[in-house]
Each structure stands twice: as structure tokens, then as C-alpha cells.
Motif scaffolding. Structure first.
Motif, PDB file in Angstrom:
ATOM      1  N   GLU A   1       0.818  -1.208   0.000  1.00 22.17           N
ATOM      2  CA  GLU A   1       0.000   0.000   0.000  1.00 22.17           C
ATOM      3  C   GLU A   1       0.856   1.265   0.000  1.00 22.17           C
ATOM      4  O   GLU A   1       2.015   1.248   0.431  1.00 22.17           O
ATOM      5  CB  GLU A   1      -0.938  -0.001   1.208  1.00 22.17           C
ATOM      6  CG  GLU A   1      -1.962  -1.127   1.145  1.00 22.17           C
ATOM      7  CD  GLU A   1      -2.852  -1.184   2.373  1.00 22.17           C
ATOM      8  OE1 GLU A   1      -4.048  -1.386   2.206  1.00 22.17           O
ATOM      9  OE2 GLU A   1      -2.335  -1.024   3.487  1.00 22.17           O
TER      10      GLU A   1
ATOM     11  N   PHE B   1      -8.327   2.405  -7.397  1.00 21.43           N
ATOM     12  CA  PHE B   1      -7.596   2.113  -6.172  1.00 21.43           C
ATOM     13  C   PHE B   1      -8.234   0.910  -5.477  1.00 21.43           C
ATOM     14  O   PHE B   1      -9.427   0.641  -5.639  1.00 21.43           O
ATOM     15  CB  PHE B   1      -7.658   3.299  -5.204  1.00 21.43           C
ATOM     16  CG  PHE B   1      -6.503   4.258  -5.284  1.00 21.43           C
ATOM     17  CD1 PHE B   1      -5.531   4.276  -4.287  1.00 21.43           C
ATOM     18  CD2 PHE B   1      -6.393   5.163  -6.318  1.00 21.43           C
ATOM     19  CE1 PHE B   1      -4.477   5.184  -4.343  1.00 21.43           C
ATOM     20  CE2 PHE B   1      -5.346   6.069  -6.384  1.00 21.43           C
ATOM     21  CZ  PHE B   1      -4.379   6.066  -5.386  1.00 21.43           C
TER      22      PHE B   1
ATOM     23  N   ASP C   1      -8.067  -1.100  -1.364  1.00 21.19           N
ATOM     24  CA  ASP C   1      -7.679  -0.942   0.050  1.00 21.19           C
ATOM     25  C   ASP C   1      -7.907   0.464   0.586  1.00 21.19           C
ATOM     26  O   ASP C   1      -7.161   0.929   1.457  1.00 21.19           O
ATOM     27  CB  ASP C   1      -6.222  -1.362   0.270  1.00 21.19           C
ATOM     28  CG  ASP C   1      -6.029  -2.868   0.144  1.00 21.19           C
ATOM     29  OD1 ASP C   1      -7.033  -3.593   0.222  1.00 21.19           O
ATOM     30  OD2 ASP C   1      -4.888  -3.309  -0.037  1.00 21.19           O
ATOM     31  N   LEU C   2      -8.932   1.141   0.083  1.00 20.85           N
ATOM     32  CA  LEU C   2      -9.360   2.410   0.674  1.00 20.85           C
ATOM     33  C   LEU C   2     -10.631   2.133   1.476  1.00 20.85           C
ATOM     34  O   LEU C   2     -11.601   1.582   0.943  1.00 20.85           O
ATOM     35  CB  LEU C   2      -9.662   3.457  -0.410  1.00 20.85           C
ATOM     36  CG  LEU C   2      -8.486   3.979  -1.240  1.00 20.85           C
ATOM     37  CD1 LEU C   2      -8.988   4.950  -2.304  1.00 20.85           C
ATOM     38  CD2 LEU C   2      -7.440   4.660  -0.362  1.00 20.85           C
TER      39      LEU C   2
ATOM     40  N   GLU D   1     -10.527   6.970   4.056  1.00 17.91           N
ATOM     41  CA  GLU D   1      -9.288   7.105   3.290  1.00 17.91           C
ATOM     42  C   GLU D   1      -9.616   7.663   1.908  1.00 17.91           C
ATOM     43  O   GLU D   1     -10.656   7.344   1.325  1.00 17.91           O
ATOM     44  CB  GLU D   1      -8.592   5.752   3.196  1.00 17.91           C
ATOM     45  CG  GLU D   1      -8.091   5.292   4.556  1.00 17.91           C
ATOM     46  CD  GLU D   1      -7.534   3.890   4.545  1.00 17.91           C
ATOM     47  OE1 GLU D   1      -6.568   3.646   5.299  1.00 17.91           O
ATOM     48  OE2 GLU D   1      -8.060   3.026   3.817  1.00 17.91           O
TER      49      GLU D   1
ATOM     50  N   GLY E   1      -7.824   8.345  -1.866  1.00 15.38           N
ATOM     51  CA  GLY E   1      -6.735   8.250  -2.824  1.00 15.38           C
ATOM     52  C   GLY E   1      -6.690   9.489  -3.691  1.00 15.38           C
ATOM     53  O   GLY E   1      -7.728  10.071  -4.025  1.00 15.38           O
TER      54      GLY E   1
ATOM     55  N   ALA F   1     -13.173   6.596  -0.183  1.00 19.50           N
ATOM     56  CA  ALA F   1     -13.525   5.241   0.230  1.00 19.50           C
ATOM     57  C   ALA F   1     -15.014   5.133   0.530  1.00 19.50           C
ATOM     58  O   ALA F   1     -15.621   6.048   1.086  1.00 19.50           O
ATOM     59  CB  ALA F   1     -12.715   4.855   1.466  1.00 19.50           C
TER      60      ALA F   1
ATOM     61  N   GLY G   1     -12.282  -2.621  -0.587  1.00 18.80           N
ATOM     62  CA  GLY G   1     -11.867  -1.220  -0.529  1.00 18.80           C
ATOM     63  C   GLY G   1     -11.639  -0.643  -1.906  1.00 18.80           C
ATOM     64  O   GLY G   1     -10.785   0.229  -2.100  1.00 18.80           O
TER      65      GLY G   1
ATOM     66  N   VAL H   1      -2.025   9.141  -0.939  1.00 23.31           N
ATOM     67  CA  VAL H   1      -3.231   9.000  -0.130  1.00 23.31           C
ATOM     68  C   VAL H   1      -3.234  10.127   0.890  1.00 23.31           C
ATOM     69  O   VAL H   1      -2.200  10.440   1.485  1.00 23.31           O
ATOM     70  CB  VAL H   1      -3.252   7.626   0.585  1.00 23.31           C
ATOM     71  CG1 VAL H   1      -4.450   7.514   1.521  1.00 23.31           C
ATOM     72  CG2 VAL H   1      -3.278   6.494  -0.440  1.00 23.31           C
TER      73      VAL H   1
ATOM     74  N   GLY I   1      -3.572   2.964   0.822  1.00 26.63           N
ATOM     75  CA  GLY I   1      -4.353   2.404  -0.276  1.00 26.63           C
ATOM     76  C   GLY I   1      -3.397   1.944  -1.355  1.00 26.63           C
ATOM     77  O   GLY I   1      -2.207   2.280  -1.338  1.00 26.63           O
TER      78      GLY I   1
END
Length: 206
Positions: free
Chosen positions: A72, A99, A101-102, A112, A114, A129, A139, A157, A169
Motif C-alpha cells: 500500500e 484504487f 484498500d481504501l 481514506e 486516494g 472510500a 476497498g 493518499v 491504499g
């Protein structure tokens, strides 16, 4: 602007385990390279409980991040942040950015975000997110927009987070529009000129 985008004619898929840090697009006519504030890493397997659709991404991995043990892009503070930059050898028409993992905080207090700064920050695209941290979701966030001529994109991020550690992210993909091939563009131009000539002849005849 935020949300899943339909797949375009072309995509650079950073969730494909075989995608490296450079390559070519548009039948090899344009090359792209990545650099970052640290080691580029896309080794983490995709861990969402469902695969987003309509993107052209493979979702084998979680995309690219920065760090030997991290997949990330992490921001500790406004003065301590990681980044990834993608540079193209010639302008390309980008119409979506993805993106993974947000996340939003479970209590809804923060999220979060990006950031993609295009061509030095003109424009800046923000990806907010929507998935809840700890829910098992991927995410995933996609931002689609009218195609922009791009030579460089800088990804990071913002320092807002999901209340679980630091804001972070992963860069998942860049979608771009294939230009009209030059022969076809030439035929279209000739067709347009021919049409103008025909209109002028009709006016003279009248």
C-alpha cells in the motif's frame, strides 16, 4: 465521479501479478514507467470477499504499494507520505483510475482518500472510500471522467484514515481511451472536407 467505471478499450492492470513497473500500450507506440518514494510492491494477493466487475482488472493482487513488506501507499502525516508516479512517453487519453484498500472508519468518522495528481496537479482526482474497514470488502474505488490528455500521474493518499493505523491504499489500475488510428482519422478528415465541398457546390447551384 467516484464509483465503478465500465471497462475502456485499454487498461494498465496493476492487480495482474505479471505487471511490472514499465511496459507499453497502444500497440507499442507509447511506453510507460513507474517510480516511487520506495520499493514498488504488488505481491499481496487480492483479499476482498468479492471481485468488482466492469473494470478490465484481473484482481490477482491488491495492486501496487510502496515498501518491501507492504502493498500500500501509506501516509503517516502531511509531511511523511509515500507516492507512486506513472509517466508516459507521449500523451495518452486517460478516462478512469482505480484504487484498492481504501476504507471508511467503522464509526463513520473518517475515510481514506486516494489522490491522483494529473500533469502536475491539473486536475487532481480524489477517490473517496466507500467500503467499511473490517467488512471483508476490497476497498475498491474507481473514478471515471471525460478523457484527459496525460503525460504523468502522481498517486498518494491523504492523511485521513479508517481509524486502523495509518491512511493507506493501493494503486489498482489506469484506464485509457485508444485514439482513432491515423489512417481512419485521415479518412474522416477527407470525408469532412468532401462534405463541405458538396455543400458549397449546392449553394452555388442555388
Amino acid at each position: 465521479m467516484a464509483g465503478a467505471s465500465t471497462a475502456s478499450a485499454n487498461v494498465i492492470d496493476f492487480t495482474d501479478a505479471s505487471t511490472g513497473t514499465s511496459g507499453s500500450i497502444l500497440n507499442g507506440t507509447v511506453t510507460w514507467t513507474m517510480d516511487a518514494s520506495g520499493y514498488l510492491n504488488n505481491s499481496q494477493s487480492f483479499d476482498g470477499n468479492s471481485t468488482p466487475s466492469g473494470t478490465g482488472l484481473s484482481f490477482e493482487t491488491d495492486g501496487y504499494g510502496v515498501g518491501m513488506r507492504d502493498d500500500e501507499i501509506t501516509t503517516v502525516s502531511t509531511n511523511n507520505f509515500e507516492w507512486i508516479r506513472v509517466t508516459f512517453s507521449a500523451p495518452v487519453l486517460v478516462d478512469a483510475i482505480y484504487f484498492l484498500d481504501l476504507f471508511q472508519a467503522r464509526d463513520g468518522s473518517s475515510q481514506e482518500i486516494g489522490i491522483a495528481s494529473i500533469n502536475g496537479g491539473h486536475p487532481i482526482i480524489s477517490l473517496y472510500a466507500s467500503d467499511i474497514a473490517g467488512s471483508g470488502a476490497a476497498g475498491f474505488v474507481g473514478a471515471s471522467f471525460a478523457a484527459i490528455a496525460v503525460t504523468e500521474i502522481f498517486f498518494t493518499v491523504l492523511s485521513s484514515n479508517d481509524n486502523l493505523g495509518f491512511a493507506d491504499g493501493a494503486l489498482a489500475g489506469i484506464s485509457f481511451v485508444a485514439p482513432i488510428p491515423l489512417p481512419a482519422a485521415g479518412f474522416m478528415l477527407l470525408g469532412g472536407l468532401g462534405g463541405l465541398a458538396a455543400v458549397r457546390r449546392r449553394r452555388k447551384a442555388a
